[in-house]
Design a protein around this motif. Structure first.
Motif, PDB file in Angstrom:
ATOM      1  N   THR A  23       0.857  -1.182   0.000  1.00 25.07           N
ATOM      2  CA  THR A  23       0.000   0.000   0.000  1.00 25.07           C
ATOM      3  C   THR A  23       0.895   1.235   0.000  1.00 25.07           C
ATOM      4  O   THR A  23       2.112   1.128   0.125  1.00 25.07           O
ATOM      5  CB  THR A  23      -0.940   0.014   1.229  1.00 25.07           C
ATOM      6  OG1 THR A  23      -0.148   0.047   2.425  1.00 25.07           O
ATOM      7  CG2 THR A  23      -1.856  -1.209   1.243  1.00 25.07           C
ATOM      8  N   LEU A  60      -4.324  -0.729   7.036  1.00 22.78           N
ATOM      9  CA  LEU A  60      -5.732  -0.344   7.030  1.00 22.78           C
ATOM     10  C   LEU A  60      -5.900   1.162   6.861  1.00 22.78           C
ATOM     11  O   LEU A  60      -6.795   1.610   6.131  1.00 22.78           O
ATOM     12  CB  LEU A  60      -6.426  -0.846   8.290  1.00 22.78           C
ATOM     13  CG  LEU A  60      -6.460  -2.381   8.419  1.00 22.78           C
ATOM     14  CD1 LEU A  60      -7.072  -2.785   9.743  1.00 22.78           C
ATOM     15  CD2 LEU A  60      -7.191  -3.016   7.248  1.00 22.78           C
ATOM     16  N   ALA A  61      -5.047   1.962   7.487  1.00 24.15           N
ATOM     17  CA  ALA A  61      -5.120   3.419   7.321  1.00 24.15           C
ATOM     18  C   ALA A  61      -4.836   3.797   5.866  1.00 24.15           C
ATOM     19  O   ALA A  61      -5.519   4.667   5.302  1.00 24.15           O
ATOM     20  CB  ALA A  61      -4.136   4.120   8.258  1.00 24.15           C
ATOM     21  N   LEU A  63      -5.409   2.034   3.242  1.00 23.36           N
ATOM     22  CA  LEU A  63      -6.523   1.604   2.399  1.00 23.36           C
ATOM     23  C   LEU A  63      -7.777   2.439   2.621  1.00 23.36           C
ATOM     24  O   LEU A  63      -8.595   2.568   1.715  1.00 23.36           O
ATOM     25  CB  LEU A  63      -6.818   0.127   2.634  1.00 23.36           C
ATOM     26  CG  LEU A  63      -5.674  -0.807   2.235  1.00 23.36           C
ATOM     27  CD1 LEU A  63      -6.035  -2.251   2.564  1.00 23.36           C
ATOM     28  CD2 LEU A  63      -5.315  -0.656   0.763  1.00 23.36           C
ATOM     29  N   ARG A  64      -7.910   3.043   3.784  1.00 29.03           N
ATOM     30  CA  ARG A  64      -9.084   3.888   4.082  1.00 29.03           C
ATOM     31  C   ARG A  64      -8.884   5.327   3.626  1.00 29.03           C
ATOM     32  O   ARG A  64      -9.844   6.099   3.573  1.00 29.03           O
ATOM     33  CB  ARG A  64      -9.350   3.872   5.589  1.00 29.03           C
ATOM     34  CG  ARG A  64      -9.919   2.574   6.087  1.00 29.03           C
ATOM     35  CD  ARG A  64     -10.249   2.642   7.570  1.00 29.03           C
ATOM     36  NE  ARG A  64     -10.880   1.426   8.010  1.00 29.03           N
ATOM     37  CZ  ARG A  64     -10.357   0.589   8.900  1.00 29.03           C
ATOM     38  NH1 ARG A  64      -9.204   0.874   9.474  1.00 29.03           N
ATOM     39  NH2 ARG A  64     -11.002  -0.509   9.225  1.00 29.03           N
ATOM     40  N   ARG A  65      -7.688   5.688   3.317  1.00 28.53           N
ATOM     41  CA  ARG A  65      -7.327   7.065   3.003  1.00 28.53           C
ATOM     42  C   ARG A  65      -7.851   7.493   1.629  1.00 28.53           C
ATOM     43  O   ARG A  65      -7.877   6.702   0.693  1.00 28.53           O
ATOM     44  CB  ARG A  65      -5.788   7.130   3.012  1.00 28.53           C
ATOM     45  CG  ARG A  65      -5.179   8.427   3.186  1.00 28.53           C
ATOM     46  CD  ARG A  65      -3.676   8.295   3.420  1.00 28.53           C
ATOM     47  NE  ARG A  65      -2.959   7.513   2.437  1.00 28.53           N
ATOM     48  CZ  ARG A  65      -2.677   7.917   1.213  1.00 28.53           C
ATOM     49  NH1 ARG A  65      -3.063   9.097   0.805  1.00 28.53           N
ATOM     50  NH2 ARG A  65      -2.008   7.148   0.385  1.00 28.53           N
ATOM     51  N   ASP A  66      -8.255   8.746   1.515  1.00 29.84           N
ATOM     52  CA  ASP A  66      -8.629   9.328   0.230  1.00 29.84           C
ATOM     53  C   ASP A  66      -7.378   9.952  -0.393  1.00 29.84           C
ATOM     54  O   ASP A  66      -6.343  10.042   0.232  1.00 29.84           O
ATOM     55  CB  ASP A  66      -9.693  10.416   0.419  1.00 29.84           C
ATOM     56  CG  ASP A  66     -11.034   9.832   0.821  1.00 29.84           C
ATOM     57  OD1 ASP A  66     -11.321   8.697   0.423  1.00 29.84           O
ATOM     58  OD2 ASP A  66     -11.765  10.523   1.556  1.00 29.84           O
ATOM     59  N   GLY A  71      -6.282   3.919  -0.888  1.00 33.69           N
ATOM     60  CA  GLY A  71      -7.079   2.777  -1.321  1.00 33.69           C
ATOM     61  C   GLY A  71      -6.436   1.920  -2.381  1.00 33.69           C
ATOM     62  O   GLY A  71      -7.002   0.907  -2.791  1.00 33.69           O
ATOM     63  N   LEU A  95     -13.995  -2.357   3.061  1.00 33.50           N
ATOM     64  CA  LEU A  95     -13.360  -3.031   4.199  1.00 33.50           C
ATOM     65  C   LEU A  95     -14.487  -3.397   5.154  1.00 33.50           C
ATOM     66  O   LEU A  95     -15.238  -2.526   5.576  1.00 33.50           O
ATOM     67  CB  LEU A  95     -12.352  -2.120   4.896  1.00 33.50           C
ATOM     68  CG  LEU A  95     -11.066  -1.833   4.137  1.00 33.50           C
ATOM     69  CD1 LEU A  95     -10.297  -0.691   4.799  1.00 33.50           C
ATOM     70  CD2 LEU A  95     -10.203  -3.073   4.057  1.00 33.50           C
ATOM     71  N   ASP A  96     -14.622  -4.682   5.451  1.00 32.51           N
ATOM     72  CA  ASP A  96     -15.728  -5.164   6.268  1.00 32.51           C
ATOM     73  C   ASP A  96     -15.215  -6.076   7.374  1.00 32.51           C
ATOM     74  O   ASP A  96     -14.144  -6.688   7.238  1.00 32.51           O
ATOM     75  CB  ASP A  96     -16.713  -5.969   5.404  1.00 32.51           C
ATOM     76  CG  ASP A  96     -17.332  -5.121   4.319  1.00 32.51           C
ATOM     77  OD1 ASP A  96     -17.925  -4.080   4.654  1.00 32.51           O
ATOM     78  OD2 ASP A  96     -17.228  -5.505   3.133  1.00 32.51           O
ATOM     79  N   CYS A 139     -11.314  -7.444   2.913  1.00 31.22           N
ATOM     80  CA  CYS A 139     -11.077  -6.330   1.987  1.00 31.22           C
ATOM     81  C   CYS A 139     -11.533  -6.755   0.594  1.00 31.22           C
ATOM     82  O   CYS A 139     -11.055  -7.758   0.066  1.00 31.22           O
ATOM     83  CB  CYS A 139      -9.581  -6.024   2.010  1.00 31.22           C
ATOM     84  SG  CYS A 139      -9.042  -4.758   0.884  1.00 31.22           S
TER      85      CYS A 139
END
Length: 161
Positions: A23, A60-61, A63-66, A71, A95-96, A139
Motif C-alpha cells: 500500500t 488499514l489506514a 486503504l481507508r485514506r482518500d 485505497g 473493508l468489512d 477487503c
C-alpha cells in the motif's frame, strides 16, 4: 472454472500461498504487509476478497485514506514451494468485518502456508504459528491489472485480461 484462467492460478491463490500486499502511505512511502487468505470470483480477477490482519493499523489506514494513492493495493501471490507467482493491482472497494467463513478460510490458509514453510525451509511450525493474526478484516478489491511475477524471462509481463 478451470484451475488456471487468464494466467491466474486459482488453486494457488486460494490455498496457503505467500500473500504480500503493498500500500502507499500519505507521504508516498510504500508499506508492505502479509495477507491471510484470498478468494477469487467467477471472473477470476475482479473483485477479489482479501483477508488482512485487523491489527495492521498502517495497512488499514492506507486503504481507508482518500487522495491520489489512497485505497490502492498490490497483492502478490506466490507458491512457497515453486515460486510460481503473480500480482494483482487495484483499488479497495470495501473493508468489512470478517465473517465466520472468513475466519475458517484464514485458519485453512495458515495451516497450508505454515506447512509449506516447514516442508520447504525446515522452520518449525511453532515459530510460524506466532504470525497467525487474532482478528481479520475482509477487503474487497477491484482488480485493474494483473502481472506474471514468476522468476524468469516473463516476470513482470501483463497477464491477459
Amino acid at each position: 472454472m478451470a484451475d488456471s484462467d487468464e494466467g491466474i492460478d486459482r488453486t494457488l491463490a486460494e490455498r496457503g500461498c505467500a500473500l504480500i500486499v503493498g500500500t502507499i502511505g500519505p507521504d508516498g512511502a510504500p508499506h508492505a504487509a502479509r495477507a491471510w487468505g484470498l478468494t477469487l470470483t467467477a471472473r477470476t480477477t475482479s473483485p477479489v476478497r482479501l483477508l488482512l490482519d485487523a491489527s495492521d493499523d498502517a495497512t488499514l489506514a492506507n486503504l481507508r485514506r482518500d487522495g491520489d494513492h489512497g485505497g490502492r493495493i498490490a497483492i502478490t501471490v506466490a507458491d512457497v514451494r515453486t515460486l510460481r507467482s503473480f500480482q494483482l493491482k487495484g483499488r479497495v472497494a470495501a473493508l468489512d468485518p470478517a465473517t465466520e467463513a472468513d475466519r475458517e478460510k484464514a485458519d485453512r490458509y495458515c495451516d497450508d502456508f505454515f506447512t509449506d514453510i516447514e516442508v520447504t525451509d525446515g522452520t518449525p511450525r511453532v515459530l510460524t504459528e506466532r504470525l497467525r493474526p487474532a482478528r481479520y478484516v475482509a477487503c474487497t478489491v477491484e482488480v485493474e491489472e494483473a502481472f506474471d511475477q514468476t522468476p524468469g524471462p516473463h516476470a513482470g509481463s501483463p497477464v491477459p485480461r
